[in-house]
Enzyme design. Sequence first.
Site, mmCIF file in Angstrom:
data_model
loop_
_atom_site.group_PDB
_atom_site.id
_atom_site.type_symbol
_atom_site.label_atom_id
_atom_site.label_comp_id
_atom_site.label_asym_id
_atom_site.label_seq_id
_atom_site.Cartn_x
_atom_site.Cartn_y
_atom_site.Cartn_z
ATOM 1 N N THR A 193 0.829 -1.210 0.000
ATOM 2 C CA THR A 193 0.000 0.000 0.000
ATOM 3 C C THR A 193 0.864 1.262 0.000
ATOM 4 O OG1 THR A 193 -1.541 1.285 1.365
ATOM 5 C CG2 THR A 193 -0.148 -0.249 2.533
ATOM 6 N N ASP A 194 0.283 2.355 -0.471
ATOM 7 C CA ASP A 194 1.017 3.634 -0.416
ATOM 8 C C ASP A 194 1.146 4.139 1.029
ATOM 9 O OD1 ASP A 194 -1.636 4.443 0.034
ATOM 10 O OD2 ASP A 194 -1.644 5.967 -1.549
ATOM 11 N N GLU A 195 0.365 3.539 1.942
ATOM 12 C CA GLU A 195 0.443 4.005 3.342
ATOM 13 C C GLU A 195 1.794 3.691 3.978
ATOM 14 O OE1 GLU A 195 -2.913 3.507 5.849
ATOM 15 O OE2 GLU A 195 -4.332 3.838 4.218
ATOM 16 N N TYR A 238 -1.999 -0.502 11.178
ATOM 17 C CA TYR A 238 -2.234 -1.146 9.870
ATOM 18 C C TYR A 238 -1.047 -0.903 8.938
ATOM 19 C CZ TYR A 238 -3.618 -1.435 4.994
ATOM 20 O OH TYR A 238 -3.621 -1.706 3.642
ATOM 21 N N LYS A 259 1.695 -3.519 7.277
ATOM 22 C CA LYS A 259 1.864 -3.707 5.830
ATOM 23 C C LYS A 259 3.317 -3.413 5.422
ATOM 24 C CE LYS A 259 -0.742 -4.509 2.952
ATOM 25 N NZ LYS A 259 -1.165 -5.806 2.350
HETATM 26 P P1 NAD Z 1 -10.563 -6.573 2.333
HETATM 27 O O1 NAD Z 1 -10.508 -6.300 3.789
HETATM 28 O O2 NAD Z 1 -11.784 -6.204 1.556
HETATM 29 O O3 NAD Z 1 -10.315 -8.135 2.071
HETATM 30 C C1 NAD Z 1 -9.343 -8.860 2.740
HETATM 31 C C2 NAD Z 1 -9.605 -10.348 2.496
HETATM 32 O O4 NAD Z 1 -8.570 -11.098 3.154
HETATM 33 C C3 NAD Z 1 -10.936 -10.843 3.060
HETATM 34 O O5 NAD Z 1 -11.595 -11.641 2.101
HETATM 35 C C4 NAD Z 1 -10.541 -11.671 4.277
HETATM 36 O O6 NAD Z 1 -11.439 -12.723 4.566
HETATM 37 C C5 NAD Z 1 -9.171 -12.182 3.865
HETATM 38 N N1 NAD Z 1 -8.307 -12.518 5.007
HETATM 39 C C6 NAD Z 1 -8.068 -11.753 6.100
HETATM 40 N N2 NAD Z 1 -7.231 -12.390 6.941
HETATM 41 C C7 NAD Z 1 -6.921 -13.583 6.354
HETATM 42 C C8 NAD Z 1 -6.085 -14.668 6.722
HETATM 43 N N3 NAD Z 1 -5.411 -14.674 7.873
HETATM 44 N N4 NAD Z 1 -5.985 -15.719 5.876
HETATM 45 C C9 NAD Z 1 -6.684 -15.737 4.708
HETATM 46 N N5 NAD Z 1 -7.495 -14.740 4.317
HETATM 47 C C10 NAD Z 1 -7.608 -13.663 5.131
HETATM 48 O O7 NAD Z 1 -9.262 -5.884 1.727
HETATM 49 P P2 NAD Z 1 -9.057 -5.135 0.333
HETATM 50 O O8 NAD Z 1 -9.465 -3.722 0.470
HETATM 51 O O9 NAD Z 1 -9.603 -5.957 -0.756
HETATM 52 O O10 NAD Z 1 -7.451 -5.139 0.264
HETATM 53 C C11 NAD Z 1 -6.762 -6.217 -0.337
HETATM 54 C C12 NAD Z 1 -5.265 -5.974 -0.189
HETATM 55 O O11 NAD Z 1 -4.906 -4.755 -0.825
HETATM 56 C C13 NAD Z 1 -4.783 -5.862 1.252
HETATM 57 O O12 NAD Z 1 -3.530 -6.498 1.354
HETATM 58 C C14 NAD Z 1 -4.656 -4.366 1.474
HETATM 59 O O13 NAD Z 1 -3.670 -4.076 2.438
HETATM 60 C C15 NAD Z 1 -4.229 -3.905 0.088
HETATM 61 N N6 NAD Z 1 -4.594 -2.526 -0.234
HETATM 62 C C16 NAD Z 1 -5.900 -2.135 -0.235
HETATM 63 C C17 NAD Z 1 -6.237 -0.826 -0.591
HETATM 64 C C18 NAD Z 1 -7.664 -0.350 -0.624
HETATM 65 O O14 NAD Z 1 -7.889 0.822 -0.912
HETATM 66 N N7 NAD Z 1 -8.646 -1.176 -0.367
HETATM 67 C C19 NAD Z 1 -5.230 0.079 -0.933
HETATM 68 C C20 NAD Z 1 -3.901 -0.349 -0.871
HETATM 69 C C21 NAD Z 1 -3.602 -1.656 -0.551
HETATM 70 O O1 TDX Z 2 -16.071 7.412 8.283
HETATM 71 C C1 TDX Z 2 -15.046 7.841 7.742
HETATM 72 N N1 TDX Z 2 -14.823 9.186 7.688
HETATM 73 C C2 TDX Z 2 -13.704 9.739 7.137
HETATM 74 O O2 TDX Z 2 -13.540 10.969 7.122
HETATM 75 C C3 TDX Z 2 -14.041 6.965 7.166
HETATM 76 C C4 TDX Z 2 -14.236 5.470 7.195
HETATM 77 C C5 TDX Z 2 -12.932 7.528 6.606
HETATM 78 N N2 TDX Z 2 -12.750 8.873 6.611
HETATM 79 C C6 TDX Z 2 -11.527 9.430 6.006
HETATM 80 C C7 TDX Z 2 -10.232 8.843 6.521
HETATM 81 C C8 TDX Z 2 -9.320 8.915 5.317
HETATM 82 O O3 TDX Z 2 -8.728 10.209 5.234
HETATM 83 O O4 TDX Z 2 -11.555 9.088 4.610
HETATM 84 C C9 TDX Z 2 -10.265 8.742 4.125
HETATM 85 C C10 TDX Z 2 -10.292 7.330 3.574
HETATM 86 O O5 TDX Z 2 -10.481 6.458 4.668
HETATM 87 P P1 TDX Z 2 -10.545 4.859 4.493
HETATM 88 O O6 TDX Z 2 -11.602 4.539 3.493
HETATM 89 O O7 TDX Z 2 -10.633 4.274 5.852
HETATM 90 O O8 TDX Z 2 -9.155 4.556 3.789
HETATM 91 P P2 TDX Z 2 -7.633 4.859 4.228
HETATM 92 O O9 TDX Z 2 -7.508 5.022 5.680
HETATM 93 O O10 TDX Z 2 -7.133 5.972 3.353
HETATM 94 O O11 TDX Z 2 -6.941 3.462 3.809
HETATM 95 C C11 TDX Z 2 -7.300 2.838 2.558
HETATM 96 O O12 TDX Z 2 -6.306 3.065 1.583
HETATM 97 C C12 TDX Z 2 -5.056 2.442 1.766
HETATM 98 C C13 TDX Z 2 -7.490 1.331 2.732
HETATM 99 O O13 TDX Z 2 -8.458 1.097 3.738
HETATM 100 C C14 TDX Z 2 -6.199 0.631 3.070
HETATM 101 O O14 TDX Z 2 -6.405 -0.783 3.107
HETATM 102 C C15 TDX Z 2 -5.196 0.956 2.004
HETATM 103 O O15 TDX Z 2 -3.940 0.403 2.299
#
Ligand code: NAD
Ligand code: TDX
Length: 336
Positions: free
Chosen positions: A125-127, A150, A154
Site C-alpha cells: 500500500t502507499d500508506e 495497519y 503492511k
Molecule cells: P478486504 O478487507 O476487503 O479483504 C481482505 C480479504 O482477506 C478478506 O476476504 C478476508 O477474509 C481475507 N483474510 C483476512 N485475513 C486472512 C487470513 N489470515 N488468511 C486468509 N485470508 C484472510 O481488503 P481489500 O481492500 O480488498 O485489500 C486487499 C489488499 O490490498 C490488502 O492487502 C490491502 O492491504 C491492500 N490494499 C488495499 C487498498 C484499498 O484501498 N482497499 C489500498 C492499498 C492496498
Molecule cells: O467514516 C469515515 N470518515 C472519514 O472521514 C471513514 C471510514 C474515513 N474517513 C476518512 C479517513 C481517510 O482520510 O476518509 C479517508 C479514507 O479512509 P478509508 O476509506 O478508511 O481509507 P484509508 O484510511 O485511506 O486506507 C485505505 O487506503 C489504503 C485502505 O483502507 C487501506 O487498506 C489501504 O492500504
Amino acid sequence: MNVLVTGGCGFIGSNLVKYLRRERPAWTVVNLDKLTYAGNLENLAELEGDPRHVFIRGDIGNRELVEHLMSVHAIDAVMHLAAESHVDRSILGPEVFVTTNVLGTQQLLEASRARGVKRFLMVSTDEVYGSLGPTGAFTESSPLQPSSPYSASKTSADLVALAYHHTFKLDVVVTRCSNNYGRYQFPEKLIPLMVVNALHDKPLPVYGDGGNVRDWLHVEDHCQALLLALEKGRAGEVYNIGGGAERRNLDIVKAILGLVGKPDSLIQYVKDRPGHDRRYAIDPSKVRAELGWTPAHTFEQGLAETVRWYVDHPAWWERVTSGAYRQYFETQYRTR
Ligand code: NAD
Ligand code: TDX
C-alpha cells in the site's frame, strides 16, 4: 498457469479473481481466504460451477495447509492480497494486524519458497510512505514512514517479502497502490460507508476538517496493473500504482450526496482519526514507463458508476453490514 490468490473473497481480491478469469481464461485460480468479516463468497457468485476457480477456506498463516494446496494444485505464482485492511480497526485492535499481515505473510513466503513458487506478487500500500505535505508525490524510493498499526504491519510484510528476494532469491514483486474504490467494497471504507449512510438518511461522519487527501484508483484499473506486474514486473522491484485522482474527503462526500440526491446537512464532523495521514499522492511514472499501464477510468465517471451499483444492490450491503460488522460499527461510533 495455476495462480494462488489470497484474500480472493475481499473487495480487491474478488474483483481480481473475476478479472483473471475473464482475461486469462486458461489459468486456474486457487483462492485461499479465511472469510473474516471482510470476506464474502457472495462476491464471487457468478463463478459458481467454474472448474477453474477453486475456493479454499483457510488462513495464510497455516503453513501446512498452504504447502499442501500449493503442491496439490501445482501453484506457479502467488498474488497475495489477504490482510486485515482497515486503519480504524487497527487502532481499536492492532494484534490481528500483526498476526495476519506480518506473521501470516511470512508463513506464506516460507511456503512459497519451500514449494518453488516462480513468482510472488506482494500487494502492499502507499500508506507505507506515511503522510505528504501539500505538494509532492510518493516515488518508489520515498522513505518508509508508516503511521498506523495497519500501515506499520503492511510495511513489515512488504519488507519481509523483499528480504525473501534478496536473501533467498524468491522471485518477489511488490506493488504499492493508492486508495481503491469500486463494487464490493466493504461499507466501513469512506466511499461505500457514505453511500450507505446517505441512503439511510444517517449522518455522514467526516473525520477532522475533511481536508485529508487520497489519490483514488478504480479497482478494475488496479486489477489490470496487478496482472501486468505479475507478468512483466522485474523481480525485486517495487511499483507504485496510483489513479492520478487526488481528492479531498469532503469533496467526495459532497459528490456522493449530490449523486444520491441528499442534502449536505447530513454531513457530521466528528473527532479526527488518531495519527490521521493528511495526504497521499502517487507518482506513477515507473509503472507507466515499465509496464505500460495507465488507468482507464476517470474518477467522476467511476464514482458515479460505483454509487449507482450500491444504490442498485441494497441486498448485498444489507447482508454484509449485519452481525459482526454492526457490533464493530457501534463500538466505533460510541467513542466519538
Ligand atoms: P478486504 O478487507 O476487503 O479483504 C481482505 C480479504 O482477506 C478478506 O476476504 C478476508 O477474509 C481475507 N483474510 C483476512 N485475513 C486472512 C487470513 N489470515 N488468511 C486468509 N485470508 C484472510 O481488503 P481489500 O481492500 O480488498 O485489500 C486487499 C489488499 O490490498 C490488502 O492487502 C490491502 O492491504 C491492500 N490494499 C488495499 C487498498 C484499498 O484501498 N482497499 C489500498 C492499498 C492496498
Ligand atoms: O467514516 C469515515 N470518515 C472519514 O472521514 C471513514 C471510514 C474515513 N474517513 C476518512 C479517513 C481517510 O482520510 O476518509 C479517508 C479514507 O479512509 P478509508 O476509506 O478508511 O481509507 P484509508 O484510511 O485511506 O486506507 C485505505 O487506503 C489504503 C485502505 O483502507 C487501506 O487498506 C489501504 O492500504
